[in-house]
Design a protein around this motif. Structure first.
Motif, PDB file in Angstrom:
ATOM      1  N   HIS A  40       1.161  -1.303  -0.100  1.00 31.18           N
ATOM      2  CA  HIS A  40      -0.105  -0.177  -0.087  1.00 31.18           C
ATOM      3  C   HIS A  40       0.827   1.236  -0.098  1.00 31.18           C
ATOM      4  CE1 HIS A  40       0.945  -0.104   4.112  1.00 31.18           C
ATOM      5  NE2 HIS A  40       0.608   1.364   4.276  1.00 31.18           N
ATOM      6  N   ILE A  80      -6.700   0.066   2.203  1.00 30.04           N
ATOM      7  CA  ILE A  80      -5.528  -0.404   3.309  1.00 30.04           C
ATOM      8  C   ILE A  80      -6.651  -1.053   4.509  1.00 30.04           C
ATOM      9  CG2 ILE A  80      -3.751   0.764   4.709  1.00 30.04           C
ATOM     10  CD1 ILE A  80      -3.921   3.000   3.214  1.00 30.04           C
ATOM     11  N   PHE A  90      -1.081  -4.618   6.388  1.00 33.47           N
ATOM     12  CA  PHE A  90       0.424  -3.809   5.201  1.00 33.47           C
ATOM     13  C   PHE A  90       0.724  -5.280   5.376  1.00 33.47           C
ATOM     14  CE2 PHE A  90       2.621  -3.390   8.613  1.00 33.47           C
ATOM     15  CZ  PHE A  90       3.811  -2.904   8.017  1.00 33.47           C
TER      16      PHE A  90
END
Length: 401
Positions: free
Chosen positions: A116, A192, A300
């Motif tokens: 991301h 995200i 992430f």
């Protein structure tokens, strides 16, 4: 200002004479520290500059009044001087922009080490390019206009109160650009924080608890699930308030550093024990507040190992860091935790060596079966040998006596 400067000069000289007399009397070495390192030096320098500007201004004013009393035309064309100064400021300002981009621009973070993060960098670069173009063009127009249309006394300003077409242009274009940027940010934010979990590639859960002034990291253990906790269970030996009635808590592990497998999604569970902190890992473009009484999540996928980043940055000492981005107290600066990104094999070898959170003291407190401690026979034998050696030496000394 002149009187003030004179008083400070006299005071400085008197202090200097007093210091010289004291040094001579005591015969101690004089501190020869460079004068430019003292605060008084810069204060006096600033006052001297102000005094110089004031003297020049007064001299010019006397010059102008003298010409006025003599019936002569204005001696200095201030409109022309101001126009020239605007042109010089434009040149110096544009060079300053160039210098910032070439010098400070090289000091920014390296490329993002997460999936991301690449989207965030792209969004940042687009915003920076647009705003830089607008900044340069508007200032060129502003300063050039000021230079070419300075007052000469031979022309009159045109009264131009309103233009509908112009107002539509400078309203619609910025609105469209800002709408695009806001939509990009919104879509990036959703990508995200709203992820569809892949059952074949489930994220590794890691709990991070912030407190003044440290990060406590808890890994899930063999079951892959981080156990429950409650602030009501916090004690001297159970600093995180882990609930051991939850079976998922029994195999949880504590770690002194954060180690992440590369290309594996990681889900951080974030809490705080005292005040608001900020979970900040700049190289991964990760930042989220940790709030007391609330659990936050950030997921992430790291894409570059620590060794790969060392090679990319040409820095053998490079390391990822977890920092606190909130000013949370006096030792805020010290709130750091090392982060390593490694291969899956290296991670598997590292994680099995981590200590379990559940110690025998906690087992006794929660009335759980106590686990046998590691054998201590070897150290005991070493101690006995040491004692025997000491006793032998003592006996030998006694015999000699």
């Amino acid at each position: 200002m002149a009187v003030l400067a004179a008083m400070l000069t006299v005071f400085a000289n008197t202090s200097a004479f007093a210091q010289e007399a004291a040094a001579a009397a005591t015969a101690k070495p004089v501190d020869m520290e460079p004068v430019y390192k003292s605060t008084l030096f810069y204060v006096l320098l600033f006052l001297l500059l102000c005094l110089f500007i004031a003297i020049v201004g007064k001299a010019l004013r006397v010059y102008e009044l003298t010409r006025e009393t003599q019936g002569k035309p204005e001696g200095i064309n201030w409109n022309k001087i101001n126009g020239i100064l605007f042109a010089l400021f434009l040149i110096v300002g544009l060079y300053g922009v160039y210098w910032e981009y070439t010098v400070h621009g090289n000091m920014i973070l390296p490329e993002a080490a997460s999936e991301h993060g690449k989207k965030i960098d792209q969004m940042f670069n687009i915003t920076l390019i647009i705003t830089t173009i607008v900044f340069i063009l508007t200032h060129i127009i502003l300063f050039t206009f000021t230079y070419f249309y300075k007052s000469t006394g031979k022309r009159k300003a045109y009264y131009y109160p309103h233009n509908n077409a112009l107002e539509r242009i400078w309203t619609i274009i910025p609105a469209l650009v800002l709408t695009v940027l806001v939509l990009m940010g919104f879509l990036t934010w959703r990508s995200i924080f709203y992820k569809i979990e892949d059952p074949k590639n489930k994220p590794l859960s890691i709990e991070v608890t912030s407190s003044q002034f440290q990060w406590d990291v808890r890994y899930p253990g063999a079951d892959g699930v981080v156990g429950k906790k409650s602030y009501k269970l916090i004690t001297a030996i159970n600093a995180l308030g882990i609930d051991f009635t939850d079976k998922n808590s029994l195999d949880d592990q504590l770690a002194d550093e954060i180690v992440l497998p590369v290309n594996k999604p990681v889900r951080f569970i974030l809490t705080s024990k005292d005040v608001i902190h900020s979970f900040y890992m700049p190289h991964f473009r990760v930042q989220l507040n940790t709030v007391p009484g609330m659990t936050s999540y950030f997921e992430f996928t790291p894409t570059l190992t620590t060794e790969q980043m060392k090679a990319k940055t040409n820095d053998p000492t490079f390391k990822y860091l977890l920092l606190c981005a909130k000013i949370c107290g006096a030792n805020h600066f010290n709130m750091q935790k090392p982060v390593r990104v490694v291969t899956q094999e290296e991670y598997d070898a590292w994680v099995v060596k981590q200590n379990p959170y559940l110690t025998n003291d906690l087992r006794k407190a929660f009335k759980l079966p106590v686990v046998a401690e590691p054998s201590k026979e070897a150290p005991a034998a070493a101690d006995t040998t040491a004692k025997d050696t000491a006793a032998t030496k003592t006996n030998q000394l006694a015999i000699k006596k």
